[in-house]
Design an enzyme around this catalytic site. Structure first.
Site, PDB file in Angstrom:
ATOM      1  N   LYS A 172     -26.265 -17.034 -38.357  1.00 50.68           N
ATOM      2  CA  LYS A 172     -26.457 -15.814 -37.682  1.00 50.68           C
ATOM      3  C   LYS A 172     -26.829 -16.466 -36.182  1.00 50.68           C
ATOM      4  O   LYS A 172     -26.526 -15.824 -35.183  1.00 50.68           O
ATOM      5  CB  LYS A 172     -27.720 -15.091 -38.082  1.00 50.68           C
ATOM      6  CG  LYS A 172     -28.875 -15.870 -38.065  1.00 50.68           C
ATOM      7  CD  LYS A 172     -30.240 -14.812 -38.273  1.00 50.68           C
ATOM      8  CE  LYS A 172     -30.032 -14.274 -39.643  1.00 50.68           C
ATOM      9  NZ  LYS A 172     -31.118 -14.730 -40.565  1.00 50.68           N
ATOM     10  N   HIS A 230     -40.049 -17.767 -44.005  1.00 50.74           N
ATOM     11  CA  HIS A 230     -39.489 -17.984 -42.459  1.00 50.74           C
ATOM     12  C   HIS A 230     -40.622 -17.773 -41.592  1.00 50.74           C
ATOM     13  O   HIS A 230     -41.177 -16.564 -41.506  1.00 50.74           O
ATOM     14  CB  HIS A 230     -38.150 -17.150 -42.342  1.00 50.74           C
ATOM     15  CG  HIS A 230     -37.772 -17.407 -40.886  1.00 50.74           C
ATOM     16  ND1 HIS A 230     -37.379 -18.624 -40.347  1.00 50.74           N
ATOM     17  CD2 HIS A 230     -37.576 -16.379 -39.743  1.00 50.74           C
ATOM     18  CE1 HIS A 230     -36.831 -18.126 -38.913  1.00 50.74           C
ATOM     19  NE2 HIS A 230     -36.957 -17.139 -38.836  1.00 50.74           N
ATOM     20  N   GLU A 240     -33.769 -23.434 -43.478  1.00 50.30           N
ATOM     21  CA  GLU A 240     -32.627 -22.484 -42.961  1.00 50.30           C
ATOM     22  C   GLU A 240     -33.050 -22.858 -41.395  1.00 50.30           C
ATOM     23  O   GLU A 240     -32.924 -21.676 -40.804  1.00 50.30           O
ATOM     24  CB  GLU A 240     -32.821 -21.257 -43.155  1.00 50.30           C
ATOM     25  CG  GLU A 240     -32.944 -20.769 -44.908  1.00 50.30           C
ATOM     26  CD  GLU A 240     -33.541 -19.289 -44.827  1.00 50.30           C
ATOM     27  OE1 GLU A 240     -33.897 -18.655 -43.975  1.00 50.30           O
ATOM     28  OE2 GLU A 240     -33.619 -19.068 -46.413  1.00 50.30           O
ATOM     29  N   PRO A 241     -32.732 -23.931 -41.017  1.00 50.27           N
ATOM     30  CA  PRO A 241     -32.789 -24.168 -39.291  1.00 50.27           C
ATOM     31  C   PRO A 241     -31.666 -23.601 -38.734  1.00 50.27           C
ATOM     32  O   PRO A 241     -30.442 -23.848 -39.259  1.00 50.27           O
ATOM     33  CB  PRO A 241     -32.749 -25.631 -39.136  1.00 50.27           C
ATOM     34  CG  PRO A 241     -32.064 -26.146 -40.296  1.00 50.27           C
ATOM     35  CD  PRO A 241     -32.499 -25.207 -41.514  1.00 50.27           C
ATOM     36  N   ARG A 264     -31.660 -22.504 -34.833  1.00 51.95           N
ATOM     37  CA  ARG A 264     -31.517 -23.102 -33.458  1.00 51.95           C
ATOM     38  C   ARG A 264     -31.817 -24.484 -33.210  1.00 51.95           C
ATOM     39  O   ARG A 264     -31.411 -25.237 -32.383  1.00 51.95           O
ATOM     40  CB  ARG A 264     -32.790 -22.448 -32.361  1.00 51.95           C
ATOM     41  CG  ARG A 264     -34.059 -22.564 -32.689  1.00 51.95           C
ATOM     42  CD  ARG A 264     -35.184 -22.226 -31.599  1.00 51.95           C
ATOM     43  NE  ARG A 264     -34.963 -20.704 -31.431  1.00 51.95           N
ATOM     44  CZ  ARG A 264     -34.595 -19.978 -30.393  1.00 51.95           C
ATOM     45  NH1 ARG A 264     -34.254 -20.766 -29.372  1.00 51.95           N
ATOM     46  NH2 ARG A 264     -34.794 -18.768 -30.473  1.00 51.95           N
ATOM     47  N   TYR A 274     -28.552 -18.036 -30.572  1.00 56.42           N
ATOM     48  CA  TYR A 274     -28.708 -16.428 -30.134  1.00 56.42           C
ATOM     49  C   TYR A 274     -28.196 -16.191 -28.862  1.00 56.42           C
ATOM     50  O   TYR A 274     -28.756 -15.299 -28.205  1.00 56.42           O
ATOM     51  CB  TYR A 274     -30.202 -15.914 -30.465  1.00 56.42           C
ATOM     52  CG  TYR A 274     -30.693 -16.520 -31.843  1.00 56.42           C
ATOM     53  CD1 TYR A 274     -30.462 -16.102 -33.046  1.00 56.42           C
ATOM     54  CD2 TYR A 274     -31.786 -17.518 -31.682  1.00 56.42           C
ATOM     55  CE1 TYR A 274     -30.552 -16.464 -34.231  1.00 56.42           C
ATOM     56  CE2 TYR A 274     -31.928 -17.987 -33.119  1.00 56.42           C
ATOM     57  CZ  TYR A 274     -31.444 -17.242 -34.460  1.00 56.42           C
ATOM     58  OH  TYR A 274     -32.156 -17.854 -35.513  1.00 56.42           O
TER      59      TYR A 274
HETATM   60  C1  LIG Z   1     -34.209 -15.687 -42.840  1.00 54.48           C
HETATM   61  C2  LIG Z   1     -33.908 -16.283 -41.735  1.00 54.48           C
HETATM   62  N1  LIG Z   1     -33.893 -17.700 -41.790  1.00 54.48           N
HETATM   63  C3  LIG Z   1     -33.319 -18.722 -40.650  1.00 54.48           C
HETATM   64  C4  LIG Z   1     -33.411 -18.012 -39.386  1.00 54.48           C
HETATM   65  C5  LIG Z   1     -33.315 -18.989 -38.348  1.00 54.48           C
HETATM   66  O1  LIG Z   1     -34.248 -19.431 -37.422  1.00 54.48           O
HETATM   67  P1  LIG Z   1     -34.066 -20.432 -36.399  1.00 54.48           P
HETATM   68  O2  LIG Z   1     -33.176 -20.192 -35.589  1.00 54.48           O
HETATM   69  O3  LIG Z   1     -35.581 -20.049 -35.470  1.00 54.48           O
HETATM   70  O4  LIG Z   1     -34.348 -21.642 -37.074  1.00 54.48           O
HETATM   71  C6  LIG Z   1     -33.838 -16.758 -39.457  1.00 54.48           C
HETATM   72  C7  LIG Z   1     -33.718 -16.489 -37.871  1.00 54.48           C
HETATM   73  O5  LIG Z   1     -34.206 -15.348 -37.470  1.00 54.48           O
HETATM   74  C8  LIG Z   1     -33.956 -15.692 -40.358  1.00 54.48           C
HETATM   75  O6  LIG Z   1     -34.020 -14.829 -40.155  1.00 54.48           O
END
Ligand SMILES: Cc1ncc(COP(=O)(O)O)c(C=O)c1O
Length: 423
Positions: free
Chosen positions: A62, A190, A267-268, A270, A385
Protein backbone atom coordinates in the site's frame (compact mmCIF):
# COMPACT_ATOMS: atom_id res chain seq x y z
CA UNK A 1 6.63 2.36 -18.99
CA UNK A 2 7.87 2.13 -15.40
CA UNK A 3 10.10 -0.75 -16.46
CA UNK A 4 11.91 1.56 -18.86
CA UNK A 5 15.07 1.15 -16.82
CA UNK A 6 17.65 3.91 -16.85
CA UNK A 7 21.11 2.90 -15.92
CA UNK A 8 24.68 3.58 -16.69
CA UNK A 9 27.96 2.94 -15.02
CA UNK A 10 28.05 5.10 -11.93
CA UNK A 11 24.79 6.79 -12.85
CA UNK A 12 22.82 7.97 -9.88
CA UNK A 13 19.44 9.50 -9.21
CA UNK A 14 21.01 12.97 -9.36
CA UNK A 15 22.72 12.29 -12.69
CA UNK A 16 19.39 11.22 -14.11
CA UNK A 17 17.62 14.33 -12.79
CA UNK A 18 20.25 16.62 -14.36
CA UNK A 19 19.87 14.89 -17.72
CA UNK A 20 16.08 14.82 -17.61
CA UNK A 21 15.79 18.52 -16.75
CA UNK A 22 18.09 19.35 -19.66
CA UNK A 23 16.10 17.11 -21.97
CA UNK A 24 12.73 18.61 -20.92
CA UNK A 25 14.18 22.09 -21.40
CA UNK A 26 15.13 21.24 -24.96
CA UNK A 27 11.58 20.00 -25.63
CA UNK A 28 9.99 23.07 -24.03
CA UNK A 29 8.26 20.77 -21.54
CA UNK A 30 7.79 21.21 -17.81
CA UNK A 31 6.20 17.88 -16.80
CA UNK A 32 6.87 16.92 -13.17
CA UNK A 33 8.48 13.57 -12.55
CA UNK A 34 9.63 11.14 -9.89
CA UNK A 35 12.99 9.43 -9.94
CA UNK A 36 13.20 6.17 -8.02
CA UNK A 37 16.59 4.85 -7.04
CA UNK A 38 16.65 1.06 -7.00
CA UNK A 39 20.13 1.24 -5.46
CA UNK A 40 18.51 2.87 -2.46
CA UNK A 41 16.20 -0.15 -2.05
CA UNK A 42 19.21 -2.42 -2.20
CA UNK A 43 21.00 -0.39 0.50
CA UNK A 44 17.90 -0.58 2.69
CA UNK A 45 17.76 -4.33 2.21
CA UNK A 46 21.41 -4.68 3.26
CA UNK A 47 20.79 -2.54 6.33
CA UNK A 48 17.72 -4.57 7.26
CA UNK A 49 19.42 -7.98 7.06
CA UNK A 50 22.35 -6.62 9.07
CA UNK A 51 20.32 -4.99 11.83
CA UNK A 52 17.29 -7.29 12.02
CA UNK A 53 18.68 -10.64 10.89
CA UNK A 54 15.89 -12.68 12.47
CA UNK A 55 13.07 -10.65 10.90
CA UNK A 56 11.93 -11.43 7.36
CA UNK A 57 10.39 -8.33 5.71
CA UNK A 58 7.06 -8.50 3.86
CA UNK A 59 6.90 -5.11 2.13
CA UNK A 60 3.60 -3.24 2.67
CA UNK A 61 2.48 -2.75 -0.94
CA UNK A 62 0.00 0.00 0.00
CA UNK A 63 2.90 2.33 0.69
CA UNK A 64 4.03 2.45 -2.94
CA UNK A 65 2.98 -0.18 -5.48
CA UNK A 66 5.30 0.89 -8.32
CA UNK A 67 5.99 -2.33 -10.27
CA UNK A 68 9.71 -1.55 -10.67
CA UNK A 69 9.96 -1.27 -6.87
CA UNK A 70 8.07 -4.49 -6.26
CA UNK A 71 10.23 -6.36 -8.76
CA UNK A 72 13.40 -5.12 -7.11
CA UNK A 73 12.15 -6.16 -3.69
CA UNK A 74 11.18 -9.58 -5.01
CA UNK A 75 14.68 -9.94 -6.46
CA UNK A 76 16.00 -9.18 -2.97
CA UNK A 77 13.85 -11.94 -1.50
CA UNK A 78 11.30 -9.73 0.23
CA UNK A 79 7.74 -10.95 0.74
CA UNK A 80 4.63 -8.77 0.32
CA UNK A 81 1.99 -7.57 2.74
CA UNK A 82 -1.18 -6.97 0.71
CA UNK A 83 -4.35 -5.21 1.83
CA UNK A 84 -6.73 -6.18 -0.98
CA UNK A 85 -7.41 -8.38 -3.98
CA UNK A 86 -5.85 -5.69 -6.18
CA UNK A 87 -2.57 -5.76 -4.26
CA UNK A 88 -2.49 -9.57 -4.20
CA UNK A 89 -3.01 -9.50 -7.98
CA UNK A 90 -0.22 -6.97 -8.36
CA UNK A 91 2.19 -9.02 -6.21
CA UNK A 92 1.39 -12.16 -8.20
CA UNK A 93 1.84 -10.25 -11.47
CA UNK A 94 5.45 -9.39 -10.59
CA UNK A 95 6.17 -13.01 -9.77
CA UNK A 96 5.60 -13.26 -6.01
CA UNK A 97 4.62 -16.76 -4.96
CA UNK A 98 1.65 -17.20 -2.57
CA UNK A 99 3.91 -18.24 0.32
CA UNK A 100 5.57 -14.82 0.01
CA UNK A 101 2.27 -12.95 0.37
CA UNK A 102 0.30 -12.20 3.50
CA UNK A 103 -3.14 -10.67 3.42
CA UNK A 104 -2.70 -8.15 6.21
CA UNK A 105 -6.09 -6.51 6.41
CA UNK A 106 -8.51 -7.20 9.25
CA UNK A 107 -11.51 -5.91 7.26
CA UNK A 108 -11.65 -8.04 4.13
CA UNK A 109 -14.43 -8.15 1.53
CA UNK A 110 -15.85 -11.64 0.92
CA UNK A 111 -14.83 -11.66 -2.74
CA UNK A 112 -11.29 -10.64 -1.81
CA UNK A 113 -10.99 -13.51 0.67
CA UNK A 114 -12.23 -15.82 -2.10
CA UNK A 115 -9.59 -14.44 -4.46
CA UNK A 116 -6.86 -15.04 -1.86
CA UNK A 117 -8.15 -18.58 -1.35
CA UNK A 118 -8.21 -19.49 -5.05
CA UNK A 119 -4.69 -18.08 -5.48
CA UNK A 120 -3.22 -19.98 -2.53
CA UNK A 121 -2.72 -16.94 -0.29
CA UNK A 122 -3.38 -18.46 3.10
CA UNK A 123 -1.87 -16.24 5.76
CA UNK A 124 -4.26 -13.46 6.77
CA UNK A 125 -5.00 -11.30 9.80
CA UNK A 126 -8.16 -10.89 11.89
CA UNK A 127 -9.18 -9.04 15.03
CA UNK A 128 -12.90 -9.70 15.48
CA UNK A 129 -15.54 -12.43 15.57
CA UNK A 130 -17.28 -11.50 12.32
CA UNK A 131 -14.06 -11.74 10.36
CA UNK A 132 -13.54 -15.24 11.76
CA UNK A 133 -17.02 -16.22 10.67
CA UNK A 134 -16.43 -14.95 7.11
CA UNK A 135 -13.08 -16.67 6.80
CA UNK A 136 -14.46 -19.98 8.10
CA UNK A 137 -17.05 -20.02 5.30
CA UNK A 138 -14.81 -18.89 2.44
CA UNK A 139 -11.28 -19.95 3.32
CA UNK A 140 -11.47 -22.65 5.99
CA UNK A 141 -7.82 -23.61 5.42
CA UNK A 142 -6.53 -20.09 6.08
CA UNK A 143 -3.64 -19.64 8.49
CA UNK A 144 -4.59 -16.80 10.76
CA UNK A 145 -2.68 -14.12 12.58
CA UNK A 146 -4.49 -12.47 15.45
CA UNK A 147 -3.81 -8.74 15.22
CA UNK A 148 -3.53 -7.20 18.66
CA UNK A 149 -4.01 -3.56 19.61
CA UNK A 150 -1.03 -1.32 20.26
CA UNK A 151 -0.75 2.04 21.92
CA UNK A 152 0.28 3.87 18.75
CA UNK A 153 -0.08 7.39 20.14
CA UNK A 154 3.68 7.88 19.56
CA UNK A 155 3.34 7.39 15.80
CA UNK A 156 2.55 9.80 12.98
CA UNK A 157 -0.54 7.85 11.91
CA UNK A 158 -2.55 5.98 14.49
CA UNK A 159 -4.88 3.00 14.08
CA UNK A 160 -5.38 2.09 17.72
CA UNK A 161 -9.05 2.98 17.92
CA UNK A 162 -9.89 0.97 14.79
CA UNK A 163 -7.61 -2.05 14.44
CA UNK A 164 -6.33 -4.73 16.74
CA UNK A 165 -7.98 -6.85 19.42
CA UNK A 166 -7.57 -5.72 23.02
CA UNK A 167 -5.85 -8.27 25.23
CA UNK A 168 -9.00 -8.89 27.25
CA UNK A 169 -10.83 -10.08 24.11
CA UNK A 170 -8.13 -12.51 22.96
CA UNK A 171 -9.47 -15.52 24.86
CA UNK A 172 -12.92 -15.17 23.38
CA UNK A 173 -11.57 -14.79 19.83
CA UNK A 174 -9.31 -17.81 20.11
CA UNK A 175 -12.09 -19.94 21.61
CA UNK A 176 -14.36 -18.99 18.71
CA UNK A 177 -11.61 -19.85 16.21
CA UNK A 178 -11.37 -23.28 17.88
CA UNK A 179 -15.12 -23.81 17.58
CA UNK A 180 -14.92 -22.94 13.88
CA UNK A 181 -11.93 -25.31 13.44
CA UNK A 182 -9.77 -22.45 12.18
CA UNK A 183 -6.01 -22.54 12.45
CA UNK A 184 -4.51 -19.53 14.24
CA UNK A 185 -0.76 -19.66 13.67
CA UNK A 186 0.41 -16.46 15.28
CA UNK A 187 0.08 -12.83 16.25
CA UNK A 188 0.49 -9.59 14.34
CA UNK A 189 0.52 -5.93 15.26
CA UNK A 190 1.32 -2.58 13.68
CA UNK A 191 2.71 0.26 15.80
CA UNK A 192 1.50 2.94 13.34
CA UNK A 193 3.47 4.68 10.64
CA UNK A 194 6.65 6.52 11.61
CA UNK A 195 6.81 5.32 15.21
CA UNK A 196 8.88 7.61 17.45
CA UNK A 197 9.20 5.42 20.55
CA UNK A 198 11.04 2.11 20.32
CA UNK A 199 9.69 1.05 23.73
CA UNK A 200 6.31 0.54 22.04
CA UNK A 201 7.87 -2.47 20.28
CA UNK A 202 9.28 -3.79 23.56
CA UNK A 203 5.87 -3.62 25.24
CA UNK A 204 3.86 -5.15 22.37
CA UNK A 205 6.32 -8.00 21.76
CA UNK A 206 5.78 -8.87 25.44
CA UNK A 207 2.00 -8.69 24.87
CA UNK A 208 2.36 -10.99 21.88
CA UNK A 209 4.17 -13.53 24.07
CA UNK A 210 1.24 -13.42 26.45
CA UNK A 211 -1.16 -14.17 23.56
CA UNK A 212 1.04 -17.06 22.39
CA UNK A 213 0.84 -18.51 25.91
CA UNK A 214 -2.96 -18.24 25.99
CA UNK A 215 -3.19 -19.84 22.53
CA UNK A 216 -0.89 -22.68 23.49
CA UNK A 217 -3.10 -23.47 26.49
CA UNK A 218 -6.08 -23.64 24.13
CA UNK A 219 -4.23 -26.12 21.94
CA UNK A 220 -3.06 -23.90 19.05
CA UNK A 221 0.41 -24.43 17.61
CA UNK A 222 1.53 -20.85 17.08
CA UNK A 223 4.73 -20.33 15.12
CA UNK A 224 4.58 -16.91 13.43
CA UNK A 225 5.00 -13.40 14.86
CA UNK A 226 4.43 -10.40 12.58
CA UNK A 227 5.85 -7.18 14.05
CA UNK A 228 4.24 -4.91 11.40
CA UNK A 229 5.67 -1.67 10.00
CA UNK A 230 6.33 1.78 11.39
CA UNK A 231 10.06 2.15 10.65
CA UNK A 232 11.33 5.44 9.30
CA UNK A 233 12.66 5.33 5.75
CA UNK A 234 14.88 8.40 5.66
CA UNK A 235 18.61 7.98 5.42
CA UNK A 236 19.10 10.69 8.05
CA UNK A 237 17.13 8.47 10.47
CA UNK A 238 19.59 5.60 10.33
CA UNK A 239 20.64 6.02 13.96
CA UNK A 240 17.01 5.81 15.00
CA UNK A 241 16.53 2.62 12.96
CA UNK A 242 19.61 1.10 14.60
CA UNK A 243 18.23 1.92 18.06
CA UNK A 244 14.83 0.45 17.18
CA UNK A 245 16.57 -2.70 15.93
CA UNK A 246 18.46 -3.11 19.20
CA UNK A 247 15.26 -2.86 21.24
CA UNK A 248 13.38 -5.23 18.92
CA UNK A 249 16.18 -7.82 18.86
CA UNK A 250 16.44 -7.77 22.65
CA UNK A 251 12.66 -8.18 23.06
CA UNK A 252 12.59 -11.02 20.52
CA UNK A 253 15.49 -12.78 22.22
CA UNK A 254 13.71 -12.47 25.56
CA UNK A 255 10.23 -13.57 24.47
CA UNK A 256 10.79 -15.51 21.24
CA UNK A 257 14.37 -16.85 21.34
CA UNK A 258 15.80 -18.31 18.16
CA UNK A 259 15.23 -21.88 19.42
CA UNK A 260 11.54 -21.22 20.15
CA UNK A 261 10.68 -22.26 16.59
CA UNK A 262 8.74 -19.03 16.02
CA UNK A 263 9.37 -17.35 12.69
CA UNK A 264 9.45 -13.54 12.82
CA UNK A 265 8.25 -11.37 9.96
CA UNK A 266 7.53 -7.63 9.57
CA UNK A 267 5.49 -5.39 7.24
CA UNK A 268 7.73 -2.38 6.58
CA UNK A 269 6.43 0.09 4.00
CA UNK A 270 8.08 3.48 4.20
CA UNK A 271 11.34 1.96 5.45
CA UNK A 272 12.13 0.65 1.97
CA UNK A 273 10.82 3.36 -0.31
CA UNK A 274 10.78 6.73 1.43
CA UNK A 275 14.31 7.86 0.57
CA UNK A 276 14.35 6.14 -2.82
CA UNK A 277 12.05 8.67 -4.52
CA UNK A 278 12.68 12.30 -5.41
CA UNK A 279 9.89 14.43 -6.82
CA UNK A 280 10.91 17.06 -9.35
CA UNK A 281 8.37 19.82 -9.95
CA UNK A 282 8.31 22.91 -12.11
CA UNK A 283 7.39 26.43 -10.98
CA UNK A 284 4.47 27.24 -13.29
CA UNK A 285 3.30 30.47 -11.68
CA UNK A 286 4.36 32.97 -9.07
CA UNK A 287 2.92 35.81 -7.01
CA UNK A 288 5.01 38.28 -5.05
CA UNK A 289 3.28 39.69 -2.00
CA UNK A 290 4.69 43.08 -1.22
CA UNK A 291 2.27 44.45 1.39
CA UNK A 292 3.35 44.54 4.99
CA UNK A 293 2.67 40.88 5.50
CA UNK A 294 1.82 39.57 8.91
CA UNK A 295 5.17 38.18 9.92
CA UNK A 296 6.62 37.52 13.36
CA UNK A 297 8.98 40.36 14.36
CA UNK A 298 12.10 38.19 14.32
CA UNK A 299 11.36 37.34 10.69
CA UNK A 300 10.72 40.98 9.75
CA UNK A 301 14.23 41.81 10.82
CA UNK A 302 15.90 39.23 8.62
CA UNK A 303 13.58 39.19 5.65
CA UNK A 304 12.85 41.95 3.15
CA UNK A 305 9.33 43.15 3.01
CA UNK A 306 8.00 40.65 0.54
CA UNK A 307 6.78 37.09 0.54
CA UNK A 308 6.52 34.67 -2.32
CA UNK A 309 3.80 32.36 -3.50
CA UNK A 310 4.90 29.71 -5.97
CA UNK A 311 2.62 27.38 -7.89
CA UNK A 312 4.18 24.07 -8.91
CA UNK A 313 2.80 21.31 -11.11
CA UNK A 314 2.20 18.59 -8.54
CA UNK A 315 0.44 19.11 -5.24
CA UNK A 316 -1.87 18.01 -2.47
CA UNK A 317 -4.53 16.71 -4.87
CA UNK A 318 -1.76 14.86 -6.69
CA UNK A 319 1.23 13.12 -5.19
CA UNK A 320 1.42 15.11 -1.95
CA UNK A 321 -1.88 14.45 -0.18
CA UNK A 322 -0.01 13.09 2.83
CA UNK A 323 0.66 16.68 3.92
CA UNK A 324 -2.86 16.64 5.36
CA UNK A 325 -1.68 14.31 8.13
CA UNK A 326 -0.62 16.17 11.27
CA UNK A 327 3.11 17.06 11.25
CA UNK A 328 3.58 15.57 7.78
CA UNK A 329 4.18 19.00 6.21
CA UNK A 330 7.48 19.00 8.12
CA UNK A 331 8.65 16.48 5.55
CA UNK A 332 8.31 19.05 2.77
CA UNK A 333 11.77 20.54 2.35
CA UNK A 334 11.93 21.85 -1.22
CA UNK A 335 15.19 22.92 -2.78
CA UNK A 336 15.95 24.34 -6.23
CA UNK A 337 17.80 22.24 -8.77
CA UNK A 338 21.46 23.16 -8.79
CA UNK A 339 21.34 24.64 -12.28
CA UNK A 340 18.75 27.26 -11.31
CA UNK A 341 20.03 30.80 -10.97
CA UNK A 342 18.84 31.78 -7.52
CA UNK A 343 19.32 34.79 -5.28
CA UNK A 344 21.45 34.71 -2.13
CA UNK A 345 18.59 36.34 -0.28
CA UNK A 346 15.94 33.95 0.99
CA UNK A 347 12.25 34.75 1.22
CA UNK A 348 9.42 33.21 3.13
CA UNK A 349 7.63 31.26 0.45
CA UNK A 350 4.30 29.48 0.27
CA UNK A 351 4.14 26.54 -2.10
CA UNK A 352 0.88 25.72 -3.87
CA UNK A 353 -0.11 22.85 -6.13
CA UNK A 354 -1.56 23.53 -9.57
CA UNK A 355 -5.31 22.99 -8.98
CA UNK A 356 -6.54 26.47 -7.94
CA UNK A 357 -7.95 24.88 -4.82
CA UNK A 358 -7.62 26.43 -1.38
CA UNK A 359 -6.71 22.96 -0.02
CA UNK A 360 -3.83 22.58 -2.45
CA UNK A 361 -1.30 24.27 -0.17
CA UNK A 362 1.87 22.18 0.00
CA UNK A 363 3.73 24.17 2.59
CA UNK A 364 2.75 27.13 4.72
CA UNK A 365 5.99 29.09 4.71
CA UNK A 366 9.46 27.98 3.88
CA UNK A 367 12.66 29.94 3.33
CA UNK A 368 13.67 29.77 -0.31
CA UNK A 369 15.80 31.91 -2.61
CA UNK A 370 13.79 33.77 -5.24
CA UNK A 371 12.62 31.39 -7.94
CA UNK A 372 11.43 32.12 -11.46
CA UNK A 373 8.77 30.61 -13.65
CA UNK A 374 10.21 27.52 -15.29
CA UNK A 375 12.60 26.75 -12.40
CA UNK A 376 12.76 23.21 -11.06
CA UNK A 377 12.13 22.43 -7.39
CA UNK A 378 13.04 19.10 -5.84
CA UNK A 379 11.64 17.17 -2.89
CA UNK A 380 13.63 14.25 -1.52
CA UNK A 381 12.17 11.37 0.52
CA UNK A 382 8.93 11.23 -1.46
CA UNK A 383 8.55 7.45 -1.82
CA UNK A 384 6.04 6.70 0.93
CA UNK A 385 2.29 7.29 0.67
CA UNK A 386 2.61 9.77 -2.19
CA UNK A 387 1.59 8.37 -5.60
CA UNK A 388 -0.75 5.80 -4.14
CA UNK A 389 -2.94 8.49 -2.54
CA UNK A 390 -3.25 10.78 -5.53
CA UNK A 391 -6.51 11.91 -7.13
CA UNK A 392 -7.32 13.10 -10.65
CA UNK A 393 -8.74 16.35 -9.35
CA UNK A 394 -8.75 19.12 -11.96
CA UNK A 395 -7.53 16.74 -14.64
CA UNK A 396 -3.86 16.67 -13.78
CA UNK A 397 -2.15 13.53 -14.95
CA UNK A 398 -0.30 11.05 -12.78
CA UNK A 399 3.30 12.13 -12.31
CA UNK A 400 5.57 9.72 -14.15
CA UNK A 401 8.18 7.61 -12.42
CA UNK A 402 11.62 6.92 -13.80
CA UNK A 403 13.41 4.07 -12.02
CA UNK A 404 17.19 4.34 -12.12
CA UNK A 405 19.85 1.85 -11.16
CA UNK A 406 23.61 1.79 -11.41
CA UNK A 407 25.37 -0.81 -13.55
CA UNK A 408 27.04 -2.12 -10.42
CA UNK A 409 23.77 -3.01 -8.71
CA UNK A 410 22.28 -4.24 -11.98
CA UNK A 411 25.07 -6.75 -12.42
CA UNK A 412 25.49 -7.67 -8.74
CA UNK A 413 21.85 -8.67 -8.51
CA UNK A 414 21.65 -9.96 -12.08
CA UNK A 415 18.53 -7.90 -12.73
CA UNK A 416 18.17 -8.54 -16.49
CA UNK A 417 15.80 -11.40 -15.81
CA UNK A 418 13.84 -9.47 -13.19
CA UNK A 419 13.11 -6.61 -15.56
CA UNK A 420 13.17 -8.64 -18.73
CA UNK A 421 15.55 -6.11 -20.22
CA UNK A 422 19.06 -6.74 -21.45
CA UNK A 423 21.01 -3.53 -20.99
C1 LIG B 1 -1.29 -3.23 8.66
C2 LIG B 1 -0.18 -2.38 8.17
N1 LIG B 1 1.04 -2.93 8.03
C3 LIG B 1 2.09 -2.20 7.58
C4 LIG B 1 1.94 -0.86 7.24
C5 LIG B 1 3.14 -0.12 6.75
O1 LIG B 1 3.51 0.87 7.62
P1 LIG B 1 4.85 1.70 7.40
O2 LIG B 1 4.80 2.25 6.03
O3 LIG B 1 4.81 2.75 8.43
O4 LIG B 1 5.99 0.77 7.61
C6 LIG B 1 0.68 -0.25 7.38
C7 LIG B 1 0.51 1.15 7.06
O5 LIG B 1 -0.38 1.81 7.45
C8 LIG B 1 -0.40 -1.04 7.85
O6 LIG B 1 -1.62 -0.50 8.01
Amino acid sequence: MEDQMHHDKGRTKNDFIDGKIKHLGSKDSEEPFFVASLDSLYMKHLRWVTKLPRVEPFYAVKCNGTPAVLKMLRALGTGFDCASKGEIKLAISIGATPNKIIYGNTTKALSHIRYACTHGVNVMTFDNLDELQKISVIHAKAKLLLRIAVDDSKSMTTHHSIFGARLETVNKLLERAKELSLEVIGVSFHVGSECTDNLVFKKVIGDARHVFDIANLLGFQMNLLDIGGGFSGRDDQQVKFNKFSEVINAALDEHFPADSGVKIIAEPGRYFVESAFTLVMNVISKTVITEDVDKPSEIKETSPNKMMMYFVNDGVSGSLSFVNIAHAHEKIEPFPHKTMETSEQKYLSVLWGPTCNIYDKITESYWLPELHIGDWLLLDNMGAYTLCLRTNFSGFERTRIYPVVTAETWHTLNLSHTYNIIL
